[in-house]
Enzyme design. Structure first.
Site, PDB file in Angstrom:
ATOM      1  N   GLU A  13      36.721  21.507  39.896  1.00 40.07           N
ATOM      2  CA  GLU A  13      36.903  22.851  39.001  1.00 40.07           C
ATOM      3  C   GLU A  13      36.591  22.878  37.727  1.00 40.07           C
ATOM      4  O   GLU A  13      37.197  21.253  36.629  1.00 40.07           O
ATOM      5  CB  GLU A  13      38.702  23.077  38.792  1.00 40.07           C
ATOM      6  CG  GLU A  13      39.128  23.641  40.495  1.00 40.07           C
ATOM      7  CD  GLU A  13      39.488  25.113  40.351  1.00 40.07           C
ATOM      8  OE1 GLU A  13      39.023  25.419  39.359  1.00 40.07           O
ATOM      9  OE2 GLU A  13      39.635  25.218  41.800  1.00 40.07           O
ATOM     10  N   ASN A 195      33.732  19.623  31.581  1.00 38.70           N
ATOM     11  CA  ASN A 195      32.611  18.519  31.207  1.00 38.70           C
ATOM     12  C   ASN A 195      34.208  16.978  31.509  1.00 38.70           C
ATOM     13  O   ASN A 195      33.779  16.084  30.893  1.00 38.70           O
ATOM     14  CB  ASN A 195      31.873  18.256  30.320  1.00 38.70           C
ATOM     15  CG  ASN A 195      31.172  19.750  29.977  1.00 38.70           C
ATOM     16  OD1 ASN A 195      31.129  19.675  31.320  1.00 38.70           O
ATOM     17  ND2 ASN A 195      30.616  19.925  28.964  1.00 38.70           N
ATOM     18  N   ARG A 196      35.000  17.053  31.685  1.00 37.43           N
ATOM     19  CA  ARG A 196      36.497  16.519  31.936  1.00 37.43           C
ATOM     20  C   ARG A 196      36.621  15.779  30.585  1.00 37.43           C
ATOM     21  O   ARG A 196      37.149  14.826  30.925  1.00 37.43           O
ATOM     22  CB  ARG A 196      35.703  15.243  32.890  1.00 37.43           C
ATOM     23  CG  ARG A 196      35.595  15.557  33.904  1.00 37.43           C
ATOM     24  CD  ARG A 196      37.019  16.233  34.861  1.00 37.43           C
ATOM     25  NE  ARG A 196      36.944  16.688  36.191  1.00 37.43           N
ATOM     26  CZ  ARG A 196      36.784  17.701  36.555  1.00 37.43           C
ATOM     27  NH1 ARG A 196      36.895  18.997  35.733  1.00 37.43           N
ATOM     28  NH2 ARG A 196      36.953  17.390  38.366  1.00 37.43           N
ATOM     29  N   LEU A 197      36.280  16.039  29.227  1.00 39.69           N
ATOM     30  CA  LEU A 197      36.802  15.368  28.197  1.00 39.69           C
ATOM     31  C   LEU A 197      37.916  16.548  27.764  1.00 39.69           C
ATOM     32  O   LEU A 197      38.238  17.490  27.094  1.00 39.69           O
ATOM     33  CB  LEU A 197      35.590  16.461  26.865  1.00 39.69           C
ATOM     34  CG  LEU A 197      34.054  15.736  27.532  1.00 39.69           C
ATOM     35  CD1 LEU A 197      33.165  16.318  26.234  1.00 39.69           C
ATOM     36  CD2 LEU A 197      34.238  14.716  27.123  1.00 39.69           C
TER      37      LEU A 197
END
Ligand SMILES: Cc1cc2nc3c(=O)[nH]c(=O)nc-3n(C[C@H](O)[C@H](O)[C@H](O)COP(=O)(O)O)c2cc1C
Length: 217
Positions: A13, A195-197
């Site tokens: 996701e 972006n997993r940030l």
């Protein structure tokens, strides 16, 4: 391989949400929790008060289960359970505890570590009396976490209690049942992003007040 087609490795996701700025945070984690809890409820997260409670034996063997948060205030988080259950017995010997609120639909989690201690019997009694009659009987019928021979045995115990304490009759508070208050030492607020940030803001208790730090996702 199993016969299932669903591959969790392909599930991905992208989270889209506002950045959590340090300036936007409350100075106290319980106040910040109150805000996020309200937002989870407003977003119709199913049972936003459901939290995963992890405990451990004195030699460090962990166990987890879901329980419902029933009260919170500046002093911490309160849930109710059977003190003789596995979690109850583990906490009596090792008060260190972790809580996790997994609010997946809004890409948030709140992770707490701290210590647990029983609340007063008066506080427990006040909450017990606010529960539906059937739940009050259920607390008596179940010696939580012990082995029982059959479902019938459980239903029989419940029926006996229902006959002894019919609807409208006051049910005494089971001595083994009550509240546990979790006094937080650290509370981390996690917000998922693209972006997993992700944002991770951690409160750590200090001699007076709280230190707030950002952690790498
Ligand atoms: C959504 C949900 C809510 C639950 N709420 C509670 C609760 O408030 N108190 C409780 O003792 N058990 C609750 N349970 C049951 C616990 O997960 C667990 O089975 C039980 O407390 C025994 O755990 P233990 O043997 O590890 O002590 C809940 C389970 C679920 C799935």
């Amino acid at each position: 391989m199993t016969d299932q087609d669903l591959d969790p490795a392909t599930m991905r996701e992208q989270y889209r949400s506002e950045i959590v700025a340090e300036e936007s945070l409350a100075a106290d984690p319980m106040r910040q929790f109150a805000r996020w809890f309200q937002q989870a409820a407003d977003a119709h997260v199913f049972e936003p008060n459901a939290m995963i409670v992890s405990t451990a034996t004195p030699d460090g063997r962990p166990s987890s289960r879901t329980v419902l948060l029933k009260q919170f205030d500046e002093g911490g988080f309160v849930f109710f359970t059977n003190y003789g259950s596995r979690k109850g017995r583990e906490l009596a010997e090792n008060p260190h505890i972790a809580l996790l609120f997994p609010w997946h639909p809004i890409a948030r989690q709140v992770a707490v570590t701290g210590t647990a201690s029983p609340i007063g019997r008066d506080e427990t009694a006040a909450y017990f009396r606010s529960r539906p009659h059937g739940s009050q009987l259920g607390a008596w019928a179940s010696e939580q976490s012990t082995v029982i021979g059959s479902r019938d045995e459980l239903d029989r115990r419940y029926a006996e209690l229902a006959a002894r304490y019919p609807q409208g009759e006051q049910v005494p508070v089971p001595p083994q049942w009550g509240g546990l208050r979790v006094t937080p030492r650290e509370v981390e607020f996690w917000q998922g992003h693209e972006n997993r940030l992700h944002d991770r803001l951690r409160y750590t208790r200090e001699a007076s007040g709280w230190r707030i730090e950002r952690l790498c996702p």
